[in-house]
Each structure stands twice: as C-alpha cells, then as structure tokens.
Scaffold this motif. Structure first.
Motif, PDB file in Angstrom:
ATOM      1  N   ILE A  38      38.520  14.250  14.026  1.00  0.00           N
ATOM      2  CA  ILE A  38      39.481  14.153  14.346  1.00  0.00           C
ATOM      3  C   ILE A  38      40.682  15.354  14.533  1.00  0.00           C
ATOM      4  O   ILE A  38      40.237  16.008  12.908  1.00  0.00           O
ATOM      5  CB  ILE A  38      40.199  13.091  13.829  1.00  0.00           C
ATOM      6  N   ASN A  58      37.920   4.812  14.816  1.00  0.00           N
ATOM      7  CA  ASN A  58      39.527   6.079  14.778  1.00  0.00           C
ATOM      8  C   ASN A  58      39.923   6.178  13.811  1.00  0.00           C
ATOM      9  O   ASN A  58      39.684   5.662  12.461  1.00  0.00           O
ATOM     10  CB  ASN A  58      39.954   5.526  15.494  1.00  0.00           C
ATOM     11  N   ASP A  59      40.705   6.971  13.271  1.00  0.00           N
ATOM     12  CA  ASP A  59      41.556   7.334  12.565  1.00  0.00           C
ATOM     13  C   ASP A  59      42.462   6.387  11.709  1.00  0.00           C
ATOM     14  O   ASP A  59      42.848   5.072  12.753  1.00  0.00           O
ATOM     15  CB  ASP A  59      42.700   8.690  12.063  1.00  0.00           C
TER      16      ASP A  59
END
Lengths: 112, 113
Positions: free
Chosen positions: A56, B99-100
């Motif tokens: 990310i 996901n984050d």
C-alpha cells in the motif's frame, strides 16, 4: 518485552534535513505499517509492507521512503524535511493483513 | 469521502457509570473487520476490541462491549463501570478484506471522579 518499538520517541530537526525513524517488532508478524497522526489526532496510513513487498502506498510525498531490511523491521526515511511534516508517526504490525494491528509508542517529529 | 464517522468529538462520563461511543462506517463490502483503539495521554495506541463482520454475536472484552449493527453500518462501543484510567481518545477503525485500515476522527472521553 516491548512488542513494537520505535526510535527515537522524540525528534526535533530543522527544515531541509534528512532523518530516519526506526521500527522493530518481535511478534513474528508478517506485515508492518507506518501511520501519520496530525495535530488534530487524525490517523492516516502511509505505507505497509508484507513479506518485504510494498503493498500500500497512499498519496505520500516521495520524500518519504520505507525501508525493510528484514521482516522484523520497517524504517521510515524522510528527506528534505518540511514544516508540514511535523506530526506523530506510528509504526504498527499485524500477523496478517486482516488481523488487528499492534502499534509502537509513536515518534513525535518536530520540524523547525 | 469519510469512510468512518465518529459523530461525538467529546464525551464525558461519571466514574462507575456506563458510556456509549458511536461509530458508523460506509462500505459496499460484505467481508470486513472493525476495531476500537484507545489512545491515552501517553499516546500509545491500544487495541480495545475487534469484530468480524461475518459474526453476528457482539464482541466483548471485560467492561468493553460493542453493538454491531451490520445493516445500519453501526459499531458503537459501550464502556461499563467506567474508570479513571478509561480517559483517552477512542478511535473506531474499519478494515475491508486485505485493504488498509481506515480510522475515524476519534472521540475524547473524559471520566469524572
């Protein structure tokens, strides 16, 4: 024993300098993260690493670069520091991406 | 767009009483995770409680419990028998799949003796 540790806890530096913040976890986790907490206490993820792969990368200036020498460490390097970089930076880790994250004590960065 | 909303910037509770902190989130996912974190003045982020979206049963951890309403996308935290040491910023967090994690803006809880 500290699970997630960061050094230093406080960092005061001048604009334009380059600095690093170190993070280490002894939990055997495979994912590590860096967060920035601004003066209003808002937490925003900056980076995460899973098995030494960056997975990310939010819209963070390229002056910020994470470096992971091994699975237990994720250091944050900041080049050409600016006043707006002043904040508390947290390192965190989790066993897997979906699991809860454990945070370090934070590093308060002050840029003068 | 704000994914996680904590509508109460500040809350206050009398020692030994019960207080509920609100959190709502926006998602189209069916598989996700929700968390409450506590940040005392020491600034250490401490995990309070975790809830998997696929579980209907509300998570509990001693004096801390949640009211998870999946359809309403609501995830409130109830603190029973409040103690002075509960005074802190409380952050609600949402994590969809791989996901984050997204955090709310936080609620500052004051405990009055």
């Amino acid at each position: 024993d500290t699970a997630v540790s960061q050094t230093p806890k406080y960092l005061v530096t001048q604009m334009g300098n380059d600095k690093s913040i170190k993070c280490e976890q002894n939990l055997g986790h495979d994912t590590m993260y860096w967060y920035k907490q601004d003066s209003k206490k808002f937490l925003k993820i900056m980076f995460s690493y899973n098995n030494k792969e960056l997975i990310i990368n939010e819209t963070v200036p390229n002056r910020f670069s994470p470096k992971s020498p091994d699975k237990a460490h994720l250091n944050l390097h900041i080049n050409s520091l600016e006043l707006g970089d002043s904040a508390v930076y947290f390192c965190a880790s989790s066993l897997h991406m979906t699991y809860e994250q454990y945070f370090g004590p934070g590093t308060r960065l002050t840029v003068t | 767009a704000q994914t996680v909303t904590q509508s109460q910037p500040e809350m206050s509770v009398q020692e030994a009483e019960t207080v509920t902190l609100s959190c709502t989130y926006d998602t189209s996912e069916s598989d996700y995770y929700l968390f409450w974190y506590k940040q005392p003045p020491s600034r250490q982020m401490i995990l309070v409680i975790r809830q998997e979206a696929y579980k209907q049963q509300n998570a509990t951890e001693n004096r801390f419990s949640v009211n998870f309403q999946k359809a309403a996308k609501s995830f409130s935290l109830k603190i029973s028998d409040s103690q002075l040491g509960d005074a802190a910023m409380y952050f609600c967090a949402y994590r969809p799949g791989n996901n984050d994690m997204r955090f709310g803006a936080g609620t500052r809880l004051t405990v009055k003796p």
